[in-house]
Design a protein around this motif. Structure first.
Motif, PDB file in Angstrom:
ATOM      1  N   ALA A  16      71.848  47.167   8.061  1.00 44.00           N
ATOM      2  CA  ALA A  16      71.890  47.995   9.272  1.00 44.00           C
ATOM      3  C   ALA A  16      70.820  47.538  10.256  1.00 44.00           C
ATOM      4  O   ALA A  16      69.746  47.112   9.859  1.00 44.00           O
ATOM      5  CB  ALA A  16      71.667  49.452   8.901  1.00 44.00           C
ATOM      6  N   HIS A  17      71.141  47.643  11.554  1.00 48.87           N
ATOM      7  CA  HIS A  17      70.200  47.203  12.582  1.00 48.87           C
ATOM      8  C   HIS A  17      69.546  48.348  13.330  1.00 48.87           C
ATOM      9  O   HIS A  17      68.594  48.161  14.075  1.00 48.87           O
ATOM     10  CB  HIS A  17      70.906  46.292  13.594  1.00 48.87           C
ATOM     11  N   ALA A  18      70.099  49.518  13.167  1.00 46.04           N
ATOM     12  CA  ALA A  18      69.478  50.704  13.765  1.00 46.04           C
ATOM     13  C   ALA A  18      70.031  51.932  13.064  1.00 46.04           C
ATOM     14  O   ALA A  18      71.103  51.885  12.454  1.00 46.04           O
ATOM     15  CB  ALA A  18      69.752  50.777  15.260  1.00 46.04           C
ATOM     16  N   CYS A  19      69.275  53.012  13.174  1.00 46.58           N
ATOM     17  CA  CYS A  19      69.676  54.241  12.488  1.00 46.58           C
ATOM     18  C   CYS A  19      69.561  55.423  13.449  1.00 46.58           C
ATOM     19  O   CYS A  19      68.582  55.548  14.183  1.00 46.58           O
ATOM     20  CB  CYS A  19      68.761  54.450  11.287  1.00 46.58           C
ATOM     21  N   ILE A  20      70.580  56.245  13.438  1.00 45.54           N
ATOM     22  CA  ILE A  20      70.554  57.492  14.194  1.00 45.54           C
ATOM     23  C   ILE A  20      70.458  58.610  13.166  1.00 45.54           C
ATOM     24  O   ILE A  20      71.334  58.749  12.315  1.00 45.54           O
ATOM     25  CB  ILE A  20      71.842  57.640  15.040  1.00 45.54           C
ATOM     26  N   MET A  21      69.371  59.364  13.208  1.00 46.87           N
ATOM     27  CA  MET A  21      69.125  60.360  12.169  1.00 46.87           C
ATOM     28  C   MET A  21      69.182  61.759  12.768  1.00 46.87           C
ATOM     29  O   MET A  21      68.371  62.105  13.623  1.00 46.87           O
ATOM     30  CB  MET A  21      67.751  60.088  11.559  1.00 46.87           C
ATOM     31  N   VAL A  22      70.169  62.533  12.331  1.00 42.28           N
ATOM     32  CA  VAL A  22      70.499  63.778  13.027  1.00 42.28           C
ATOM     33  C   VAL A  22      70.088  65.009  12.222  1.00 42.28           C
ATOM     34  O   VAL A  22      70.238  65.042  11.001  1.00 42.28           O
ATOM     35  CB  VAL A  22      72.031  63.845  13.271  1.00 42.28           C
ATOM     36  N   ARG A  42      63.523  54.033   4.807  1.00 44.05           N
ATOM     37  CA  ARG A  42      62.427  53.066   4.823  1.00 44.05           C
ATOM     38  C   ARG A  42      62.325  52.268   3.523  1.00 44.05           C
ATOM     39  O   ARG A  42      61.772  51.171   3.525  1.00 44.05           O
ATOM     40  CB  ARG A  42      61.103  53.756   5.143  1.00 44.05           C
ATOM     41  N   GLU A  43      62.829  52.826   2.431  1.00 43.15           N
ATOM     42  CA  GLU A  43      62.863  52.053   1.198  1.00 43.15           C
ATOM     43  C   GLU A  43      63.767  50.831   1.366  1.00 43.15           C
ATOM     44  O   GLU A  43      63.484  49.751   0.888  1.00 43.15           O
ATOM     45  CB  GLU A  43      63.394  52.899   0.043  1.00 43.15           C
ATOM     46  N   TYR A  44      64.880  51.052   2.046  1.00 41.17           N
ATOM     47  CA  TYR A  44      65.854  49.975   2.199  1.00 41.17           C
ATOM     48  C   TYR A  44      65.620  49.138   3.445  1.00 41.17           C
ATOM     49  O   TYR A  44      65.821  47.928   3.441  1.00 41.17           O
ATOM     50  CB  TYR A  44      67.270  50.551   2.263  1.00 41.17           C
ATOM     51  N   ARG A  45      65.266  49.805   4.511  1.00 38.08           N
ATOM     52  CA  ARG A  45      65.120  49.127   5.804  1.00 38.08           C
ATOM     53  C   ARG A  45      63.797  49.536   6.436  1.00 38.08           C
ATOM     54  O   ARG A  45      63.750  50.400   7.321  1.00 38.08           O
ATOM     55  CB  ARG A  45      66.283  49.512   6.731  1.00 38.08           C
ATOM     56  N   PRO A  46      62.717  48.878   6.004  1.00 41.72           N
ATOM     57  CA  PRO A  46      61.388  49.313   6.466  1.00 41.72           C
ATOM     58  C   PRO A  46      61.176  49.164   7.965  1.00 41.72           C
ATOM     59  O   PRO A  46      60.320  49.820   8.530  1.00 41.72           O
ATOM     60  CB  PRO A  46      60.431  48.408   5.692  1.00 41.72           C
ATOM     61  N   GLU A  47      61.961  48.306   8.612  1.00 36.61           N
ATOM     62  CA  GLU A  47      61.636  47.946   9.990  1.00 36.61           C
ATOM     63  C   GLU A  47      62.614  48.426  11.058  1.00 36.61           C
ATOM     64  O   GLU A  47      62.276  48.415  12.229  1.00 36.61           O
ATOM     65  CB  GLU A  47      61.581  46.404  10.113  1.00 36.61           C
ATOM     66  N   ILE A  48      63.815  48.760  10.699  1.00 35.95           N
ATOM     67  CA  ILE A  48      64.811  48.964  11.768  1.00 35.95           C
ATOM     68  C   ILE A  48      64.475  50.177  12.640  1.00 35.95           C
ATOM     69  O   ILE A  48      63.883  51.154  12.176  1.00 35.95           O
ATOM     70  CB  ILE A  48      66.264  49.092  11.237  1.00 35.95           C
ATOM     71  N   PRO A  49      64.859  50.093  13.916  1.00 38.66           N
ATOM     72  CA  PRO A  49      64.626  51.230  14.807  1.00 38.66           C
ATOM     73  C   PRO A  49      65.370  52.460  14.306  1.00 38.66           C
ATOM     74  O   PRO A  49      66.487  52.350  13.804  1.00 38.66           O
ATOM     75  CB  PRO A  49      65.215  50.766  16.140  1.00 38.66           C
ATOM     76  N   CYS A  50      64.734  53.596  14.456  1.00 35.03           N
ATOM     77  CA  CYS A  50      65.349  54.846  14.015  1.00 35.03           C
ATOM     78  C   CYS A  50      65.156  55.880  15.112  1.00 35.03           C
ATOM     79  O   CYS A  50      64.043  56.089  15.594  1.00 35.03           O
ATOM     80  CB  CYS A  50      64.684  55.300  12.715  1.00 35.03           C
ATOM     81  N   ILE A  51      66.243  56.499  15.521  1.00 35.07           N
ATOM     82  CA  ILE A  51      66.174  57.541  16.549  1.00 35.07           C
ATOM     83  C   ILE A  51      66.393  58.895  15.885  1.00 35.07           C
ATOM     84  O   ILE A  51      67.341  59.070  15.114  1.00 35.07           O
ATOM     85  CB  ILE A  51      67.268  57.331  17.626  1.00 35.07           C
ATOM     86  N   VAL A  52      65.521  59.837  16.175  1.00 32.32           N
ATOM     87  CA  VAL A  52      65.674  61.186  15.620  1.00 32.32           C
ATOM     88  C   VAL A  52      66.410  62.050  16.648  1.00 32.32           C
ATOM     89  O   VAL A  52      66.065  62.048  17.831  1.00 32.32           O
ATOM     90  CB  VAL A  52      64.308  61.810  15.290  1.00 32.32           C
ATOM     91  N   VAL A  53      67.412  62.760  16.189  1.00 29.38           N
ATOM     92  CA  VAL A  53      68.286  63.490  17.084  1.00 29.38           C
ATOM     93  C   VAL A  53      68.385  64.972  16.711  1.00 29.38           C
ATOM     94  O   VAL A  53      68.733  65.317  15.591  1.00 29.38           O
ATOM     95  CB  VAL A  53      69.709  62.875  17.046  1.00 29.38           C
ATOM     96  N   ALA A  54      68.053  65.813  17.700  1.00 28.47           N
ATOM     97  CA  ALA A  54      68.203  67.260  17.524  1.00 28.47           C
ATOM     98  C   ALA A  54      69.533  67.645  18.141  1.00 28.47           C
ATOM     99  O   ALA A  54      69.664  67.671  19.366  1.00 28.47           O
ATOM    100  CB  ALA A  54      67.053  67.987  18.215  1.00 28.47           C
ATOM    101  N   ASN A  55      70.521  67.951  17.321  1.00 27.93           N
ATOM    102  CA  ASN A  55      71.859  68.248  17.846  1.00 27.93           C
ATOM    103  C   ASN A  55      72.109  69.753  17.947  1.00 27.93           C
ATOM    104  O   ASN A  55      71.398  70.548  17.340  1.00 27.93           O
ATOM    105  CB  ASN A  55      72.921  67.601  16.940  1.00 27.93           C
ATOM    106  N   LYS A  56      73.124  70.112  18.693  1.00 33.59           N
ATOM    107  CA  LYS A  56      73.602  71.486  18.900  1.00 33.59           C
ATOM    108  C   LYS A  56      72.693  72.292  19.822  1.00 33.59           C
ATOM    109  O   LYS A  56      72.588  73.510  19.676  1.00 33.59           O
ATOM    110  CB  LYS A  56      73.781  72.232  17.559  1.00 33.59           C
TER     111      LYS A  56
END
Ligand SMILES: Nc1nc2c(ncn2[C@@H]2O[C@H](COP(=O)(O)OP(=O)(O)OP(=O)(O)O)[C@@H](O)[C@H]2O)c(=O)[nH]1
Ligand SMILES: [Mg+2]
Lengths: 163, 229
Positions: free
Chosen positions: B94-100, B120-134
């Motif tokens: 994966a190249h990026a993660c969207i975490m909702v 982070r265990e699997y992908r220590p470096e990829i960009p991750c965006i935290v998303v507050a939905n609803k």
């Protein structure tokens, strides 16, 4: 928050939502009676709850009361108007009307998860802007500033802060 | 053997090494709105590929970033715990993660810790965006401070899949981040991870013996057409 909600309940006769709250820096609890008007056994509980929560006169008092709780109170009232006993109404609520926001939905099977999603769908549908709506806009950007001046969401405290 | 069935989503993952392909994963608890967000972004011009037994929906999307055509695969995963054994494949390459999370449910916010740790265990470096939905459910939350993203120095977005607030921005930014991550990194972790994942999956298979058959059937049907054009 100037008012701290302590308890919120429903009175059947005459119908009213009753809030016990505490004003900041004051010791004594106060009671606020918010009459329920134009509500029948056919009414929409979510709509009524939202209306109350957004009512300019009551709004600041109800900040600490979740929409779900208000929906639940209206649902009990509706059950009462339909001739259900309190126990029956509460059971029904437990089963289908509101979900427990603390429940871990990751553990449910497909069927149970679907039920919870159906409950969420009511609000989703209500707030949903459809593609064929003339006012539909595909790309809506709103900037919300997150600076430290803001009040905490209240979910950050506690023991699991070790990150 | 059964292990084959469980590795299905790894199918074709070699292609994510090609320059123009990026993989973006969408993670978070059950019912936080991951699928609704995907649907809102893609509207209905795209037919997803459903791998139901693996709790996975793949959406393909083509766009241009800095004048270059980019093929994006969105991996919309399921939050249910019984699919835990699939997670290794979600993260793979994966190249990026969207975490909702769901602003209406504290538990989904608390669980970000677990999701993030696993990511982070699997992908220590990829960009991750935290998303507050609803946020449509209660706009007041947007005036509150959510520390999780800040503490980890991650981008944070308030969105609503229902009314569309910030959804397009979220996904276009995620794509940009994925593309620039890919340009900057050599993904050398992947080889190592592959070994570890296979190990993990083998172990999990044993505990899931009963699901085995249906998994396999599902696998066979889908493997023939890895992507719906
Ligand atoms: N009010 C509101 N409800 C939403 C929003 N997004 C999703 N929902 C509701 O949340 C429910 C769950 O959304 P999904 O998209 O299925 O959640 P998910 O994260 O994909 O869940 P899993 O795939 O089971 O892990 C939907 O049925 C909607 O009713 C939103 O922006 N606002
Ligand atoms: Mg989903």
């Amino acid at each position: 928050m100037a008012y701290h909600a302590k308890k919120c309940g429903i009175r059947f006769q005459p119908p009213a939502i009753i809030l016990i709250y505490n004003e900041q820096a004051k010791e004594k609890d106060r009671q606020r009676i918010m009459p329920v008007r134009n509500f029948s056994k056919f009414s929409d509980c979510i709509g009524a709850a939202e209306q109350l929560k957004n009512n300019p006169r009551h709004k600041q008092f109800l900040e600490g009361v979740s929409l779900q709780q208000l929906v639940k109170l209206y649902t009990v009232l509706k059950g009462h108007l339909q001739g259900q006993s309190l126990v029956e109404s509460l059971q029904k609520i437990q089963q289908e009307t509101v979900f427990d926001p603390d429940e871990n939905l990751n553990k449910l099977d497909d069927k149970e998860l679907k039920k919870r999603k159906n409950l969420m769908d009511k609000l989703f549908e209500k707030n949903c802007k459809k593609k064929d709506d003339p006012e539909f806009v595909y790309d809506i950007e709103v900037e919300f500033l997150q600076d430290t001046q803001l009040e905490s969401c209240g979910w950050d405290d506690g023991s699991d802060n070790e990150f | 053997m059964a292990g084959d069935g469980l590795t299905v989503p790894e199918l074709d993952q070699e292609k994510y090494d090609a320059d123009e392909n990026v993989k973006i994963i969408c993670l978070g608890d059950s019912a936080v709105g991951k699928s609704k967000l995907m649907e809102r972004f893609l509207m209905d011009g795209f037919r997803p590929q459903q791998l139901s037994t693996f709790a996975l929906t793949l959406y393909k999307y083509t766009t241009t970033v800095d004048g270059k055509t980019i093929l994006v695969d969105f991996w919309d995963t399921a939050g249910q715990e019984r699919f835990q054994s699939m997670h290794a494949s979600y993260y793979h390459k994966a190249h990026a993660c969207i975490m909702v999370f769901d602003v209406q449910r504290k538990i989904t916010y608390k669980n970000l810790n677990t999701w993030y740790q696993e990511l982070r265990e699997y992908r220590p470096e990829i960009p991750c965006i935290v998303v507050a939905n609803k946020i449509d459910a209660d706009l007041k939350v947007t005036q509150k401070n959510f520390n999780f993203a800040k503490k980890l120095n991650l981008p944070f977005y308030f969105v609503s899949a229902a009314d569309g607030t910030n959804v397009v921005k979220l996904f276009t930014d995620a794509i940009k981040l994925a593309v620039s991550y890919k340009q900057d990194s050599q993904d050398f972790m992947d080889q190592v991870m592959q070994e570890l994942e296979n190990f993990e999956l083998d172990k999990k298979v044993e505990e899931e013996e009963e699901d085995d058959l249906s998994d396999k059937e599902e696998y066979d049907t889908h493997v023939a057409k890895p992507h719906i054009p």
